[in-house]
Design a protein around this motif. Structure first.
Motif, PDB file in Angstrom:
ATOM      1  N   THR A 114      11.307  -1.339  -0.694  1.00 47.60           N
ATOM      2  CA  THR A 114      11.363  -1.636  -2.125  1.00 47.60           C
ATOM      3  C   THR A 114      11.643  -3.122  -2.303  1.00 47.60           C
ATOM      4  OG1 THR A 114      12.194   0.580  -2.616  1.00 47.60           O
ATOM      5  CG2 THR A 114      12.509  -1.106  -4.294  1.00 47.60           C
ATOM      6  N   VAL A 115      10.810  -3.780  -3.121  1.00 41.64           N
ATOM      7  CA  VAL A 115      10.942  -5.211  -3.393  1.00 41.64           C
ATOM      8  C   VAL A 115      10.938  -5.409  -4.903  1.00 41.64           C
ATOM      9  CG1 VAL A 115       9.935  -7.495  -3.055  1.00 41.64           C
ATOM     10  CG2 VAL A 115       9.734  -5.770  -1.248  1.00 41.64           C
ATOM     11  N   GLU A 116      12.057  -5.849  -5.459  1.00 45.95           N
ATOM     12  CA  GLU A 116      12.189  -6.079  -6.902  1.00 45.95           C
ATOM     13  C   GLU A 116      11.718  -4.867  -7.697  1.00 45.95           C
ATOM     14  OE1 GLU A 116      10.077  -9.697  -7.716  1.00 45.95           O
ATOM     15  OE2 GLU A 116      11.606 -10.954  -6.777  1.00 45.95           O
ATOM     16  N   GLY A 117      12.090  -3.676  -7.222  1.00 43.30           N
ATOM     17  CA  GLY A 117      11.758  -2.435  -7.914  1.00 43.30           C
ATOM     18  C   GLY A 117      10.377  -1.901  -7.632  1.00 43.30           C
ATOM     19  N   ARG A 118       9.566  -2.633  -6.841  1.00 46.81           N
ATOM     20  CA  ARG A 118       8.213  -2.179  -6.499  1.00 46.81           C
ATOM     21  C   ARG A 118       8.205  -1.551  -5.105  1.00 46.81           C
ATOM     22  NH1 ARG A 118       4.795  -5.333  -5.026  1.00 46.81           N
ATOM     23  NH2 ARG A 118       6.091  -7.182  -4.673  1.00 46.81           N
ATOM     24  N   ARG A 119       7.338  -0.571  -4.928  1.00 45.81           N
ATOM     25  CA  ARG A 119       7.118  -0.010  -3.611  1.00 45.81           C
ATOM     26  C   ARG A 119       6.119  -0.891  -2.856  1.00 45.81           C
ATOM     27  NH1 ARG A 119       4.582   5.467  -4.897  1.00 45.81           N
ATOM     28  NH2 ARG A 119       4.663   5.783  -2.635  1.00 45.81           N
ATOM     29  N   VAL A 120       6.418  -1.206  -1.614  1.00 42.52           N
ATOM     30  CA  VAL A 120       5.536  -1.991  -0.757  1.00 42.52           C
ATOM     31  C   VAL A 120       5.410  -1.268   0.579  1.00 42.52           C
ATOM     32  CG1 VAL A 120       5.152  -4.196   0.407  1.00 42.52           C
ATOM     33  CG2 VAL A 120       6.225  -4.157  -1.860  1.00 42.52           C
ATOM     34  N   ALA A 121       4.183  -1.045   1.004  1.00 41.76           N
ATOM     35  CA  ALA A 121       3.922  -0.401   2.292  1.00 41.76           C
ATOM     36  C   ALA A 121       3.621  -1.471   3.335  1.00 41.76           C
ATOM     37  CB  ALA A 121       2.754   0.574   2.188  1.00 41.76           C
ATOM     38  N   VAL A 122       4.312  -1.404   4.458  1.00 43.18           N
ATOM     39  CA  VAL A 122       4.132  -2.356   5.561  1.00 43.18           C
ATOM     40  C   VAL A 122       3.767  -1.535   6.795  1.00 43.18           C
ATOM     41  CG1 VAL A 122       5.206  -4.117   6.996  1.00 43.18           C
ATOM     42  CG2 VAL A 122       5.874  -3.889   4.581  1.00 43.18           C
ATOM     43  N   GLY A 123       2.612  -1.824   7.369  1.00 42.86           N
ATOM     44  CA  GLY A 123       2.246  -0.972   8.488  1.00 42.86           C
ATOM     45  C   GLY A 123       1.162  -1.523   9.381  1.00 42.86           C
ATOM     46  N   SER A 124       0.849  -0.726  10.385  1.00 41.81           N
ATOM     47  CA  SER A 124      -0.172  -1.045  11.373  1.00 41.81           C
ATOM     48  C   SER A 124      -1.478  -0.355  10.988  1.00 41.81           C
ATOM     49  CB  SER A 124       0.288  -0.575  12.756  1.00 41.81           C
ATOM     50  OG  SER A 124      -0.765  -0.645  13.690  1.00 41.81           O
ATOM     51  N   PHE A 125      -2.517  -1.171  10.792  1.00 44.03           N
ATOM     52  CA  PHE A 125      -3.860  -0.677  10.473  1.00 44.03           C
ATOM     53  C   PHE A 125      -4.844  -1.365  11.423  1.00 44.03           C
ATOM     54  CE2 PHE A 125      -1.348  -0.477   6.634  1.00 44.03           C
ATOM     55  CZ  PHE A 125      -1.694   0.723   6.036  1.00 44.03           C
ATOM     56  N   PRO A 126      -4.929  -0.925  12.673  1.00 40.73           N
ATOM     57  CA  PRO A 126      -5.784  -1.629  13.637  1.00 40.73           C
ATOM     58  C   PRO A 126      -7.255  -1.600  13.228  1.00 40.73           C
ATOM     59  CG  PRO A 126      -4.981   0.452  14.541  1.00 40.73           C
ATOM     60  CD  PRO A 126      -4.234   0.226  13.271  1.00 40.73           C
ATOM     61  N   ILE A 127      -7.844  -2.770  13.100  1.00 41.15           N
ATOM     62  CA  ILE A 127      -9.239  -2.885  12.690  1.00 41.15           C
ATOM     63  C   ILE A 127     -10.157  -2.345  13.791  1.00 41.15           C
ATOM     64  CG2 ILE A 127      -9.591  -5.217  13.586  1.00 41.15           C
ATOM     65  CD1 ILE A 127     -11.183  -5.839  11.030  1.00 41.15           C
ATOM     66  N   SER A 128     -11.329  -1.880  13.389  1.00 44.88           N
ATOM     67  CA  SER A 128     -12.247  -1.297  14.373  1.00 44.88           C
ATOM     68  C   SER A 128     -13.672  -1.783  14.104  1.00 44.88           C
ATOM     69  CB  SER A 128     -12.156   0.234  14.345  1.00 44.88           C
ATOM     70  OG  SER A 128     -12.803   0.793  15.480  1.00 44.88           O
ATOM     71  N   VAL A 129     -14.651  -1.062  14.648  1.00 41.31           N
ATOM     72  CA  VAL A 129     -16.047  -1.473  14.581  1.00 41.31           C
ATOM     73  C   VAL A 129     -16.878  -0.341  13.985  1.00 41.31           C
ATOM     74  CG1 VAL A 129     -15.854  -3.078  16.504  1.00 41.31           C
ATOM     75  CG2 VAL A 129     -16.497  -0.698  16.954  1.00 41.31           C
TER      76      VAL A 129
END
Length: 500
Positions: free
Chosen positions: A251-266
């Motif tokens: 939570t940042v200043e009342g907002r939800r923020v998602a932080v994660g791993s999204f490995p790019i592909s082909v």
């Protein structure tokens, strides 16, 4: 809206849209549901004066993702101020394009300076010394503001802005302030360094705040995501959290923020279609025959960059020839080095070192009219790269540090017969996923020699076992899965109609 409080030249200043130059392209008021923002447009001038798709993993991935979407790509067109050769088209294929202009000063200070003289080496664990200049930082902030204004004008109400890479890390904060309706995601294609390394950056607070203004922050690996969460806590922006794989919500200043791993592909289906074309197979066979049909064919395909470890693999190859482990009459090595950033510190030295190694290897081990190492300092169409991937017995991907490295995935996607060996640096993000590759440490020449020797003698059944497992993973994690997963988290964190 009231401007944010600035704190000397370290902070993010409020975006004053009225003070920014008007964007040069696109009819006024035209907006799109999905806006992609990256440093460069996905097109470049070709030798005939026309526009063609640019090489590189980002363009290849995003052109596949944007098919069928109401989307526009905003970025720099490659020209400098009034000296720009020509304006890019308003559309290229299915993509709408909006150009952002850079002056010569912007290019020198924002691109060559802060982006590639400060952030790039810092984000790659300080492989090259990092330089901090306030004039570079001012240009970086200024260009991020300029990109933000184009995004603000181009994004539809409740639309989605997907920002890419380290060049535009301040952009989310500027957009958030002016357009809280926009759902903002940022994906970092590079590694993200440990917090103790990033603490060297005088403007670390501003970078942290810029990233935290997003709804979803995507990284290549769980380690990168953990590094950022550690920095955000260290900067006092978030509570200390226990990271959850693959996505942690804060939570940042009342907002939800998602932080994660999204490995790019082909785009595995596109590659597989090309591979199954008999003409592609014939071209691959003809290429190998043109090299004299060597018993062993090794391949490297990289952007010419000091982080890619091209010199490390060439030194290992040279020693294998010198000590007699490899017979130059039976082996050929093809190294493609795509031109890159020749004007940026470190790159010209890297090119010189690599080309000296090429000359030394061929001078000592080639036969008359038959080089043992074939070196190309040029960009090749993807179709030609597929021919090389099919022809090569061993693919060498040996970066000192890399966010992902899609070449490794492209090679495996091409190996439909199950043969071939991928030698992969343990410092590439790809190594987190492709466990069945032969992993190496590019800082250890003796160890790399052993891995290359193992690759060249690996039994076919063992090759097929490893390649099948890696292909199964790729087909379950395509570039479309990557994009859909990212958008799914945006939908969850910031539903349409909600003001962020």
């Amino acid at each position: 809206m009231a401007p944010r409080q600035a704190h000397d030249d370290h902070g993010i200043y409020a975006l004053d849209v009225a003070d920014l130059p008007d964007p040069p392209l696109g009819p006024p008021g035209e907006r799109h549901d999905v806006v992609i923002a990256a440093n460069r447009l996905p097109v470049r001038l070709d030798g005939d004066g026309g526009w063609a798709l640019s090489p590189g993993g980002l363009v290849t991935a995003m052109t596949a993702v944007m098919e069928g979407r109401d989307a526009v790509w905003i970025g720099w067109d490659g020209g400098l101020g009034d000296a720009a050769d020509s304006a890019p088209p308003a559309r290229f294929g299915d993509m709408a394009l909006r150009s952002v202009s850079l002056s010569e000063t912007d290019y020198a200070d924002y691109y060559e300076g802060f982006s590639n003289g400060t952030l790039w080496p810092l984000y790659h664990n300080g492989l090259l010394s990092t330089r901090f200049r306030r004039s570079w930082w001012a240009a970086y902030r200024r260009v991020n503001e300029q990109f933000a204004k184009v995004a603000i004008e181009t994004t539809e109400q409740d639309g989605t802005l997907w920002i890419h890479d380290y060049h535009l890390q301040l952009m989310p904060a500027f957009v958030r302030e002016a357009r809280p309706d926009i759902r903002i995601g940022l994906f970092l294609h590079t590694p993200f360094p440990p917090s103790q390394l990033l603490m060297r950056l005088p403007w670390r607070e501003a970078i942290t705040d810029g990233l935290l203004a997003t709804d979803v922050i995507g990284f290549q690996t769980p380690t990168d995501a953990r590094n950022f969460l550690s920095l955000a806590h260290r900067m006092g922006r978030t509570e200390e959290v226990m990271p959850v794989d693959p996505v942690t919500e804060i939570t940042v200043e009342g907002r939800r923020v998602a932080v994660g791993s999204f490995p790019i592909s082909v785009d595995v289906d596109r590659i597989d279609e090309m591979v199954r074309n008999p003409a592609t197979r014939e071209a691959a066979n003809a290429f190998r025959a043109s090299l004299g049909s060597p018993k062993h064919l090794l391949l490297g395909v990289d952007r010419l960059d000091y982080t890619k470890g091209i010199d490390a693999r060439l030194k290992a190859f040279e020693e294998l020839l010198r000590d007699g482990t490899l017979d130059p009459a039976e082996v050929a090595f093809v190294q493609v080095a795509t031109p890159s950033r020749d004007d940026v510190r470190g790159y010209s030295n890297t090119r010189t070192e690599i080309e000296q190694l090429v000359g030394s290897i061929n001078g000592n081990f080639a036969q008359l009219g038959k080089p043992v190492l074939h070196y190309l300092h040029q960009s090749l169409p993807f179709e030609d790269l597929v021919h090389l991937f099919l022809a090569a017995d061993v693919m060498l991907v040996t970066p000192f540090q890399d966010g992902m490295n899609l070449v490794a995935k492209e090679y495996i996607a091409c190996r439909s017969d199950g043969t071939g060996v991928l030698v992969l640096s343990e410092f590439a993000g790809t190594a987190v996923e492709l466990h069945q590759a032969l992993l190496c440490n590019p800082f250890d020449t003796a160890g790399m020699k052993r891995v290359i020797e193992t690759a060249l003698t690996l039994p076919v059944e063992e090759q097929r076992h490893r390649v099948r497992a890696m292909r199964t993973h790729l087909w379950a994690n395509t570039v479309h899965d990557w994009a859909e997963g990212f958008f799914r988290h945006l939908d969850d964190v910031h539903p349409r109609g909600q003001r962020g």
